[in-house]
Design an enzyme around this catalytic site. Structure first.
Site, short mmCIF file in Angstrom:
data_model
loop_
_atom_site.label_atom_id
_atom_site.label_comp_id
_atom_site.label_asym_id
_atom_site.label_seq_id
_atom_site.Cartn_x
_atom_site.Cartn_y
_atom_site.Cartn_z
N ARG A 228 0.83 -1.22 0.00
CA ARG A 228 0.00 0.00 0.00
C ARG A 228 0.86 1.26 0.00
O ARG A 228 0.49 2.26 -0.63
CB ARG A 228 -0.97 -0.04 1.18
CG ARG A 228 -2.07 -1.04 0.88
CD ARG A 228 -2.99 -1.40 1.99
NE ARG A 228 -3.88 -2.45 1.46
CZ ARG A 228 -4.57 -3.29 2.19
NH1 ARG A 228 -4.52 -3.24 3.49
NH2 ARG A 228 -5.33 -4.20 1.60
N ILE B 60 -7.04 22.29 -16.53
CA ILE B 60 -6.12 23.39 -16.85
C ILE B 60 -5.71 23.34 -18.33
O ILE B 60 -5.49 24.36 -18.96
CB ILE B 60 -4.91 23.36 -15.89
CG1 ILE B 60 -5.38 23.80 -14.50
CG2 ILE B 60 -3.76 24.24 -16.38
CD1 ILE B 60 -4.38 23.62 -13.37
N GLY C 184 -9.62 21.88 -23.61
CA GLY C 184 -9.97 20.82 -24.57
C GLY C 184 -8.80 19.91 -24.87
O GLY C 184 -8.97 18.70 -25.04
N GLU D 287 -4.83 -3.28 -4.97
CA GLU D 287 -4.17 -3.33 -3.64
C GLU D 287 -5.17 -3.05 -2.52
O GLU D 287 -4.84 -2.49 -1.49
CB GLU D 287 -3.02 -2.31 -3.61
CG GLU D 287 -1.86 -2.69 -2.70
CD GLU D 287 -1.01 -3.84 -3.24
OE1 GLU D 287 -0.95 -4.04 -4.47
OE2 GLU D 287 -0.41 -4.55 -2.43
C1 LIG Z 1 -5.48 -3.38 -13.59
C2 LIG Z 1 -5.69 -4.39 -12.49
C3 LIG Z 1 -4.60 -5.09 -11.99
C4 LIG Z 1 -4.79 -6.03 -10.98
N1 LIG Z 1 -3.72 -6.79 -10.57
C5 LIG Z 1 -3.93 -7.82 -9.73
C6 LIG Z 1 -2.88 -8.75 -9.42
O1 LIG Z 1 -1.76 -8.63 -9.90
N2 LIG Z 1 -3.17 -9.76 -8.58
C7 LIG Z 1 -4.39 -9.94 -8.03
O2 LIG Z 1 -4.57 -10.91 -7.30
N3 LIG Z 1 -5.41 -9.10 -8.31
C8 LIG Z 1 -5.22 -8.04 -9.14
N4 LIG Z 1 -6.26 -7.19 -9.46
C9 LIG Z 1 -7.55 -7.37 -8.84
C10 LIG Z 1 -7.87 -6.27 -7.81
O3 LIG Z 1 -7.06 -6.42 -6.68
C11 LIG Z 1 -9.37 -6.34 -7.50
O4 LIG Z 1 -10.05 -5.86 -8.65
C12 LIG Z 1 -9.76 -5.52 -6.28
O5 LIG Z 1 -9.23 -6.09 -5.11
C13 LIG Z 1 -11.28 -5.41 -6.10
O6 LIG Z 1 -11.92 -6.63 -6.26
P1 LIG Z 1 -13.19 -6.72 -7.27
O7 LIG Z 1 -12.77 -6.12 -8.56
O8 LIG Z 1 -13.67 -8.12 -7.28
O9 LIG Z 1 -14.28 -5.76 -6.66
P2 LIG Z 1 -15.38 -6.16 -5.55
O10 LIG Z 1 -14.72 -6.76 -4.37
O11 LIG Z 1 -16.48 -6.91 -6.22
O12 LIG Z 1 -15.89 -4.72 -5.15
C14 LIG Z 1 -16.82 -3.98 -5.96
C15 LIG Z 1 -17.14 -2.69 -5.22
O13 LIG Z 1 -17.75 -3.01 -3.93
C16 LIG Z 1 -16.99 -2.42 -2.90
N5 LIG Z 1 -16.98 -3.32 -1.74
C17 LIG Z 1 -16.74 -4.65 -1.70
N6 LIG Z 1 -16.83 -5.12 -0.44
C18 LIG Z 1 -17.08 -4.06 0.34
C19 LIG Z 1 -17.25 -3.87 1.75
N7 LIG Z 1 -17.12 -4.89 2.62
N8 LIG Z 1 -17.50 -2.62 2.22
C20 LIG Z 1 -17.62 -1.56 1.36
N9 LIG Z 1 -17.45 -1.69 0.01
C21 LIG Z 1 -17.20 -2.90 -0.48
C22 LIG Z 1 -15.59 -2.24 -3.46
O14 LIG Z 1 -14.86 -1.23 -2.77
C23 LIG Z 1 -15.90 -1.86 -4.90
O15 LIG Z 1 -16.23 -0.49 -4.97
C24 LIG Z 1 -6.08 -6.23 -10.44
C25 LIG Z 1 -7.17 -5.52 -10.94
C26 LIG Z 1 -6.99 -4.62 -11.97
C27 LIG Z 1 -8.19 -3.91 -12.53
#
Ligand SMILES: Cc1cc2nc3c(=O)[nH]c(=O)nc-3n(C[C@H](O)[C@H](O)[C@H](O)COP(=O)(O)OP(=O)(O)OC[C@H]3O[C@@H](n4cnc5c(N)ncnc54)[C@H](O)[C@@H]3O)c2cc1C
Length: 382
Positions: free
Chosen positions: A243, A337, A340, A363
């Site tokens: 983080r 800033i 367009g 993360e």
């Molecule tokens: C470009 C990219 C690179 C990545 N790289 C990696 C990687 O190298 N390795 C890996 O393992 N993963 C990776 N990820 C996955 C990433 O860590 C997850 O997308 C992220 O942790 C969120 O999980 P999710 O997308 O399933 O969202 P979800 O968990 O489904 O969440 C959807 C929404 O609900 C909210 N939410 C969920 N639970 C709660 C709660 N208890 N309270 C309040 N709000 C909540 C979330 O904040 C979010 O806004 C990557 C993702 C991307 C897009």
């Protein structure tokens, strides 16, 4: 606040090395990498030669042997050049930390090739039903006489389309929930491993992201990283450093936005004078500088707590959450800033705005960061 552990000159040197590299090698090609979604293998090889991978990995294992404070500096400077490149540094740092802490002598032999970017790695946690809630991982590793058989699928894994070696979180005891998980080193070219297509993303487009599927993949007993059943704990143990890395990366994106916006505001003339002469724009730039400084200070504080082996859970979540929200807000101001032009592909701030968004999501999303901060608050108050 705790003092940095090393002499100031060491931090200055590492900042200078990362800054020069970002300015001379990374920034000039960032727009092309973004447009073409290219994996910059040559850039990573050069970073390996310069010692920009494995900043906190001890020297005896081939790393730079520095600390989290230095790592934050490197991440910010690389990200000023292009955040996809910083993100690669972040993934290698996490894997390097895991191997250093938990690797067997045999597993540690993989580190030099990882730090030189000869072995491409992937950190494989997320699944379709396990995003924020990683305790719901469904990938299993069934124990056999010789080792384990892995079945399941991972989603949105950084480097998945190009990686050689995966660090895979799997359940070795599904009935035990998160206490029954383990991490395995998996050869991603082994029989039974297949890859989904490369995802086309909003930002950080040079980072290759995709799915990995494991269909009866056999791994030897020696593929287990750390104790069996401790995988969830092991994975969580590197999150604070992770983080801090993403917070620094977000600061770097915002800093690049500020520099671009300031230069543009000086050059661009309307109503017969530079737009910078308008107090409204000066205040936007002042807010950018102020919020970047605040995010950097929070990030440094979290890094120093880690370096002094003090509790850093809340501090690292605050840094990640604040810096990433700040980066999205302030790159939006940078676009504003530019007028367009800021909305047109090819202008740096347009890319920075897209690149910033993911820092609020990966993360651990910023909702999850706030949940962690609140939990720590409540714990301290009870
Ligand atoms: C470009 C990219 C690179 C990545 N790289 C990696 C990687 O190298 N390795 C890996 O393992 N993963 C990776 N990820 C996955 C990433 O860590 C997850 O997308 C992220 O942790 C969120 O999980 P999710 O997308 O399933 O969202 P979800 O968990 O489904 O969440 C959807 C929404 O609900 C909210 N939410 C969920 N639970 C709660 C709660 N208890 N309270 C309040 N709000 C909540 C979330 O904040 C979010 O806004 C990557 C993702 C991307 C897009």
């Amino acid at each position: 606040m705790h003092a940095p552990l090393l002499d100031a000159e060491i931090y200055d040197q590492i900042r200078e090395t990362a800054r020069r590299f970002a300015e001379d090698v990374v920034k000039p090609v960032a727009a092309d990498l973004d447009r073409d979604e290219t994996y910059p293998a040559e850039i990573y090889a050069r970073m390996g030669e310069l010692g920009l991978f494995g900043i906190t990995v001890p020297e005896e294992h081939g790393g730079a042997g520095l600390d989290a404070f230095a790592y934050a500096i490197v991440m910010e400077e690389l990200s000023r050049g292009y955040s996809s490149v910083a993100d690669q540094c972040g993934v290698v740092e996490l894997i390097g930390t895991l191997l250093t802490r938990y690797g067997t002598p045999e597993q540690l032999k993989r580190l030099p090739d990882i730090l030189a970017a000869r072995t491409r790695i992937a950190y494989c946690l997320t699944e379709a039903e396990a995003g924020s809630d990683l305790s719901n991982v469904r990938t299993t590793a069934r124990e056999t006489a010789d080792g384990y058989v892995i079945d399941g699928g991972k989603l949105w894994i950084h480097n998945a389309p190009v990686a050689d070696l995966g660090f895979v979180l799997a359940s070795t005891d599904p009935a035990a929930g998160h206490r029954g998980m383990s991490i395995f080193l998996v050869d991603l070219n082994a029989p039974g491993v297949s890859r989904g297509p490369k995802e086309h993303k909003m930002g950080q487009r040079a980072s290759q992201v995709g799915a990995l599927n494991f269909d009866g993949v056999t791994v030897p007993r020696e593929a287990l990283l750390g104790p069996k059943g401790r995988g969830f704990h092991i994975m969580m143990s590197v999150l604070e450093k992770g983080r801090v890395g993403i917070a620094s990366l977000a600061v770097g994106i915002a800093q690049a936005g500020l520099e671009a916006a300031l230069a543009y505001a000086r050059d661009r003339r309307q109503f017969g004078k530079p737009i910078l002469d308008n107090q409204g724009l000066q205040w936007m730039l002042a807010d950018m500088a102020k919020d970047i400084a605040a995010a950097r200070a929070l990030t440094e504080r979290a890094a120093l707590l880690i370096d002094h082996a003090k509790p850093a859970t809340s501090a690292s979540s605050m840094a990640k959450c604040f810096a990433s929200d700040m980066a999205v807000a302030q790159t939006a101001n940078a676009v504003q800033i530019f007028g367009g032009s800021g909305y047109i592909r090819g202008f740096e701030v347009e890319r920075l705005y897209r690149d910033a968004k993911i820092t609020q999501i990966y993360e651990g999303t910023n909702q999850i960061q706030r949940t962690i901060i609140a939990k720590e608050l409540i714990k301290a108050a009870s």
